[in-house]
Design a protein around this motif. Structure first.
Motif, PDB file in Angstrom:
ATOM      1  N   UNK A 276      16.928 -26.204  43.748  1.00 17.98           N
ATOM      2  CA  UNK A 276      17.990 -27.188  43.857  1.00 17.98           C
ATOM      3  C   UNK A 276      17.610 -28.499  43.194  1.00 17.98           C
ATOM      4  N   UNK A 277      18.623 -29.302  43.033  1.00 17.70           N
ATOM      5  CA  UNK A 277      18.464 -30.654  42.504  1.00 17.70           C
ATOM      6  C   UNK A 277      19.036 -31.617  43.530  1.00 17.70           C
ATOM      7  N   UNK A 278      18.349 -32.737  43.713  1.00 16.11           N
ATOM      8  CA  UNK A 278      18.890 -33.848  44.481  1.00 16.11           C
ATOM      9  C   UNK A 278      18.930 -35.044  43.536  1.00 16.11           C
ATOM     10  N   UNK A 279      20.140 -35.475  43.227  1.00 20.27           N
ATOM     11  CA  UNK A 279      20.339 -36.686  42.428  1.00 20.27           C
ATOM     12  C   UNK A 279      20.409 -37.845  43.394  1.00 20.27           C
ATOM     13  N   UNK A 280      19.676 -38.914  43.097  1.00 12.89           N
ATOM     14  CA  UNK A 280      19.699 -40.131  43.915  1.00 12.89           C
ATOM     15  C   UNK A 280      20.359 -41.222  43.078  1.00 12.89           C
TER      16      UNK A 280
END
Length: 156
Positions: A146-150
């Motif tokens: 997964x990716x978590x964009x902040x």
């Protein structure tokens, strides 16, 4: 909280422009060969983390929330259970790291409910929206990429 699929952004025309642009950036620049790690798009204002994770049983984790950053979580491979609560944080604070790491953990609220994210699904969490990522679905411990964009709230 906003839920959608990265290949059908037309279904969420109300998505703020910088959130939409960040999702499109991921679609254009990340593939199955992209290594795990942190990637800066605009320094601490906008960055993402790509990770390979093992899901955990829902009762093995505590819900979290943030103050300074918007989270855009995108499932790339696998399925991810995401426990959410539509109420603001109202249960006992278990760990407050908001000042240093923009994260706080709280006791699981009784109003928690589970969503299942499929590959290419995304969910946007705004500050103070309670969520518990990386939950096993049907108690099956599997892997998820997964990716978590902040996105800094004041960057919008």
């Amino acid at each position: 909280m906003i839920l959608g699929n990265i290949h059908h952004l037309d279904l969420v025309p109300y998505l703020p422009a910088k959130i939409k642009q960040s999702i499109e950036y991921i679609k254009d620049n990340v593939n199955q060969n992209t290594p795990v790690g942190r990637y800066d798009i605009d320094g601490d204002n906008l960055f993402f983390m790509l990770s390979d994770n093992t899901l955990r049983l829902i009762n093995e984790a505590n819900p979290e929330y943030h103050h300074k950053y918007i989270d855009v979580q995108i499932v790339l491979e696998g399925q991810e259970g995401m426990a959410i609560c539509t109420l603001p944080p109202h249960t006992k604070m278990l760990e407050d790291k908001l000042a240093d790491n923009d994260i706080a953990f709280i006791q699981t609220p009784k109003e928690e409910t589970m969503l299942v994210l499929q590959p290419n699904d995304f969910i946007v969490f705004f500050p103070n929206e309670v969520h518990k990522p990386l939950c096993a679905i049907g108690n099956k411990i599997t892997a998820v990429r997964k990716i978590v964009i902040k996105i800094a709230l004041d960057y919008l």
